[in-house]
Design a protein around this motif. Sequence first.
Motif, PDB file in Angstrom:
ATOM      1  N   THR A 113       0.866  -1.161   0.000  1.00 19.37           N
ATOM      2  CA  THR A 113       0.000   0.000   0.000  1.00 19.37           C
ATOM      3  C   THR A 113       0.913   1.225   0.000  1.00 19.37           C
ATOM      4  OG1 THR A 113      -1.598  -1.228   1.314  1.00 19.37           O
ATOM      5  CG2 THR A 113      -1.884   1.131   1.216  1.00 19.37           C
ATOM      6  N   TYR A 114       0.732   2.081  -0.967  1.00 19.19           N
ATOM      7  CA  TYR A 114       1.623   3.224  -1.126  1.00 19.19           C
ATOM      8  C   TYR A 114       1.079   4.448  -0.404  1.00 19.19           C
ATOM      9  CZ  TYR A 114       3.501   0.112  -4.600  1.00 19.19           C
ATOM     10  OH  TYR A 114       4.033  -0.977  -5.211  1.00 19.19           O
TER      11      TYR A 114
ATOM     12  N   LYS B 193       6.292   8.982   5.306  1.00 22.93           N
ATOM     13  CA  LYS B 193       7.462   9.150   6.164  1.00 22.93           C
ATOM     14  C   LYS B 193       8.287  10.372   5.775  1.00 22.93           C
ATOM     15  CE  LYS B 193       6.418   5.423   8.321  1.00 22.93           C
ATOM     16  NZ  LYS B 193       5.570   5.538   9.472  1.00 22.93           N
ATOM     17  N   THR B 194       8.434  10.625   4.468  1.00 27.14           N
ATOM     18  CA  THR B 194       9.191  11.779   3.978  1.00 27.14           C
ATOM     19  C   THR B 194       8.461  12.344   2.764  1.00 27.14           C
ATOM     20  OG1 THR B 194      10.568  10.416   2.533  1.00 27.14           O
ATOM     21  CG2 THR B 194      11.403  10.825   4.755  1.00 27.14           C
TER      22      THR B 194
ATOM     23  N   GLU C  96      10.905  14.932   6.616  1.00 29.79           N
ATOM     24  CA  GLU C  96       9.766  14.799   7.517  1.00 29.79           C
ATOM     25  C   GLU C  96       8.487  15.130   6.767  1.00 29.79           C
ATOM     26  OE1 GLU C  96      10.465  17.575  10.657  1.00 29.79           O
ATOM     27  OE2 GLU C  96      10.632  19.252   9.297  1.00 29.79           O
ATOM     28  N   VAL C  97       7.360  14.942   7.414  1.00 32.88           N
ATOM     29  CA  VAL C  97       6.074  15.248   6.803  1.00 32.88           C
ATOM     30  C   VAL C  97       5.697  16.680   7.170  1.00 32.88           C
ATOM     31  CG1 VAL C  97       3.649  14.591   6.670  1.00 32.88           C
ATOM     32  CG2 VAL C  97       5.395  12.833   6.975  1.00 32.88           C
TER      33      VAL C  97
ATOM     34  N   ASP D 174       6.697   6.617   1.271  1.00 31.88           N
ATOM     35  CA  ASP D 174       6.458   5.735   2.411  1.00 31.88           C
ATOM     36  C   ASP D 174       7.776   5.199   2.969  1.00 31.88           C
ATOM     37  OD1 ASP D 174       7.276   3.660   0.757  1.00 31.88           O
ATOM     38  OD2 ASP D 174       5.297   2.787   0.543  1.00 31.88           O
ATOM     39  N   GLY D 175       7.704   4.354   3.965  1.00 37.36           N
ATOM     40  CA  GLY D 175       8.891   3.826   4.633  1.00 37.36           C
ATOM     41  C   GLY D 175       9.760   2.939   3.758  1.00 37.36           C
TER      42      GLY D 175
END
Length: 132
Positions: free
Chosen positions: A37-38, A69-70, A89-90, A112-113
């Motif tokens: 899941t993106y 995540k970024t 960061e978000v 995502d991570g």
Amino acid sequence: MKRLIYIISIVCMVLVTATSCKDMDDNYKEYLDNIPTYAPAVRNLRAASQEPGSLTLMWDIVDDTHLIKTMRIVVKKTASDIRSIDIPEVVTEYTVTDLELQGYEFEVFTIDGFGNLSIPVTETFTPIPGRE
């Protein structure tokens, strides 16, 4: 007698079919449980220029899954003059500086991570106050 053999063969076929379907489900269950899941894309990308040569990009984030995540912003001056800005960061806004007084195309991604990028949200803005 024929009728008894016919009924027994039907019962055996039903039992074999019912048990084999469960085994088949086990073959692909692993793939269904591990569907990637993106990260969701940003929404409502907009910009404001407080001074010539600088733009503050703003967007909304709806992330109920907490996958983001970024972030990454891609700034396209021309087809060959492209730079990428990675944000660790978000955030919901970012100021891009050192821009010339012309139109730029901006793409905003969430990541995502696992490093998967979202669908880009693309808009064109000019870093001149009052011309957002």
